[in-house]
Design a protein around this motif. Sequence first.
Motif, mmCIF file in Angstrom:
data_model
loop_
_atom_site.group_PDB
_atom_site.id
_atom_site.type_symbol
_atom_site.label_atom_id
_atom_site.label_comp_id
_atom_site.label_asym_id
_atom_site.label_seq_id
_atom_site.Cartn_x
_atom_site.Cartn_y
_atom_site.Cartn_z
ATOM 1 N N ARG A 240 0.755 -1.529 -0.505
ATOM 2 C CA ARG A 240 0.431 0.048 0.323
ATOM 3 C C ARG A 240 0.837 1.419 0.094
ATOM 4 N NH1 ARG A 240 -1.549 -0.501 4.860
ATOM 5 N NH2 ARG A 240 -1.191 1.194 5.420
ATOM 6 N N ILE A 241 0.779 2.275 -1.428
ATOM 7 C CA ILE A 241 1.414 3.598 -1.246
ATOM 8 C C ILE A 241 0.270 4.451 0.044
ATOM 9 C CG2 ILE A 241 2.593 4.280 -2.556
ATOM 10 C CD1 ILE A 241 2.420 2.982 -4.379
ATOM 11 N N PRO A 242 0.750 5.037 0.611
ATOM 12 C CA PRO A 242 0.347 6.391 1.029
ATOM 13 C C PRO A 242 0.001 7.646 0.047
ATOM 14 C CG PRO A 242 1.944 6.380 2.392
ATOM 15 C CD PRO A 242 1.812 5.267 1.435
ATOM 16 N N PRO A 243 -1.054 8.679 0.336
ATOM 17 C CA PRO A 243 -1.392 9.705 -0.431
ATOM 18 C C PRO A 243 -0.197 10.246 -0.378
ATOM 19 C CG PRO A 243 -2.432 9.756 0.966
ATOM 20 C CD PRO A 243 -2.209 8.357 1.338
ATOM 21 N N LEU A 244 1.110 10.983 -1.096
ATOM 22 C CA LEU A 244 1.364 12.076 -1.249
ATOM 23 C C LEU A 244 1.514 12.760 -2.661
ATOM 24 C CD1 LEU A 244 4.013 12.573 -0.821
ATOM 25 C CD2 LEU A 244 5.273 11.070 -1.509
ATOM 26 N N PRO A 245 0.800 13.944 -1.732
ATOM 27 C CA PRO A 245 0.466 15.036 -2.876
ATOM 28 C C PRO A 245 1.441 15.892 -4.516
ATOM 29 C CG PRO A 245 -0.021 16.025 -0.989
ATOM 30 C CD PRO A 245 0.715 14.509 -0.486
ATOM 31 N N PHE A 246 2.704 15.589 -3.899
ATOM 32 C CA PHE A 246 4.117 15.493 -4.753
ATOM 33 C C PHE A 246 4.053 14.674 -5.704
ATOM 34 C CE2 PHE A 246 5.907 15.989 -0.847
ATOM 35 C CZ PHE A 246 6.938 15.090 -0.803
ATOM 36 N N ALA A 247 3.622 12.953 -5.390
ATOM 37 C CA ALA A 247 4.792 11.815 -6.253
ATOM 38 C C ALA A 247 4.516 12.084 -7.520
ATOM 39 C CB ALA A 247 3.014 11.255 -5.757
ATOM 40 N N ARG A 248 3.406 12.719 -8.371
ATOM 41 C CA ARG A 248 4.004 12.990 -9.675
ATOM 42 C C ARG A 248 4.809 13.339 -10.186
ATOM 43 N NH1 ARG A 248 -1.853 14.192 -12.346
ATOM 44 N NH2 ARG A 248 -3.128 12.856 -10.933
ATOM 45 N N HIS A 249 5.682 13.897 -9.199
ATOM 46 C CA HIS A 249 6.698 15.333 -9.013
ATOM 47 C C HIS A 249 8.137 14.885 -8.909
ATOM 48 C CE1 HIS A 249 8.553 18.711 -10.387
ATOM 49 N NE2 HIS A 249 9.559 18.993 -9.733
ATOM 50 N N CYS A 250 8.294 13.497 -9.865
ATOM 51 C CA CYS A 250 9.176 12.779 -9.323
ATOM 52 C C CYS A 250 10.349 12.264 -10.123
ATOM 53 C CB CYS A 250 8.889 11.279 -9.368
ATOM 54 S SG CYS A 250 7.986 10.863 -9.884
ATOM 55 N N THR A 251 11.412 11.647 -10.177
ATOM 56 C CA THR A 251 12.933 10.825 -10.899
ATOM 57 C C THR A 251 13.719 9.814 -10.542
ATOM 58 O OG1 THR A 251 13.827 11.845 -12.587
ATOM 59 C CG2 THR A 251 14.519 12.332 -10.838
ATOM 60 N N TYR A 252 13.969 8.653 -11.317
ATOM 61 C CA TYR A 252 14.470 7.863 -10.957
ATOM 62 C C TYR A 252 15.951 7.892 -12.142
ATOM 63 C CZ TYR A 252 15.752 2.119 -9.487
ATOM 64 O OH TYR A 252 16.385 2.139 -9.373
#
Length: 330
Positions: free
Chosen positions: A216-228
Motif C-alpha cells: 500500500r502506498i499512502p497519498p503523497l501530494p507531490f508523488a507525480r513530481h519525481c524521477t528515478y
Amino acid sequence: MRPFRYHRPTDVTEAVALLDAEPAAAYLGGGTNLVDLMKLGVQRPDLLVDVTGLPLDTVEALPDGGLRIGATVRNSDLAADPMVRRDHPLLSRALLAGASGQLRNMATTAGNLLQRTRCVYFQDTGKACNKREPGTGCAARHGQNRDLAILGWSELCVATHPSDLAVALVALDAVVEVYDPGGAREIPLVELHRTPGEHPERETRLPRGALITGVRIPPLPFARHCTYLKVRDRASFAFAVGSVAAALDLAGDTVRDVRLAYGAVAHRPWRAYRAEEALRGRPFTAELAARAADAELAAARPLPHNGFKVPLIRNLTIRALTALAGAAPR
C-alpha cells in the motif's frame, strides 16, 4: 537441480500453513530469481508453493488517494497501469529501468521486493558466504566488491539489495501487507529489509511462513513530481551500480518536502533521511543538494573497489533534485 514437490494452494491461509509446516519450503511467484538460484544449488527447497493463482493480482485506487498493489501483479502490468503512470510514475520509471521485457512479464511485485542479492560469492557455492552458509566467511570483503555496499554493511556481509522497485517504494513510504501464522499485519517497507549485522542470512523481518499479500502506498501530494536515475554497466538488462529515487515539493524556491532513496549501496533499499532533513525548509540550490548528499554519505565506508560509488550517488542526487527543481511549478 535436485527434486522438489510442487503445490498450488487455493487461498492465502493454505499457502501460509504449508510454509509454516515445511522447514525447507519456498513460495514461488514469477520464479525469475528463485529458479536461477535453484539451478545454481544456492537454494534447495523441498517444496514449492505456487502463489500466482491466488487473487492478489490487482492494482486498486484507495479512498484516501493512495494505491494498493497486489503481491502477484506482474512488473510489466504495474509499469503500464494507467493509475500508476499518472499518479505514481516513480514506480513505472523504476520498473522500466530494470530487467528485460520478458522478465518483467514474469516477475511479481512481492517477488521483486524479496530478491536475493546478486553478489557473485553468494551465487557461487564454492566460495565462502555468510549469507548462504553462516559462519563460513565473506569472500567479497577482500575480493571482487566493486558492485557491493558502501552503507550499513558489517564485517560478515557486504552484499547489496538488487531491486529497483523497492527503492522507489521506500521513497514513497510504502507499507507491506503480510499474512503469517498469526494473521494479517503490516510492515513499513523501510523496515522490511535488514542490515546484515551479525546475521546476514536473515534478510527481512518476515516471520517463518509469512506471505506478502500486497503493498500500500499512502497519498503523497507531490508523488507525480519525481524521477528515478540509475547508473548501470550497460543500457539494458543490468542491475544498478547506483540509483536514486527522488520526489520534490517546492513552495517558491523553498523545499517544502522531499523524498530520497538510494539503490545498490546497501543490504537494503536505503532511505536517505539525513539528506531529506538537510533539504527541508531551505531555499533550493545545487549547492544545497550537494550538502544534503554529503550529509547522507558521511556514514559511507567504501570497500577497496567501490569507492567511486560515493561521488556517483552524490552526483546522482544533485542531478535528480536539480532537474526536479527546474521543472517545478513556481
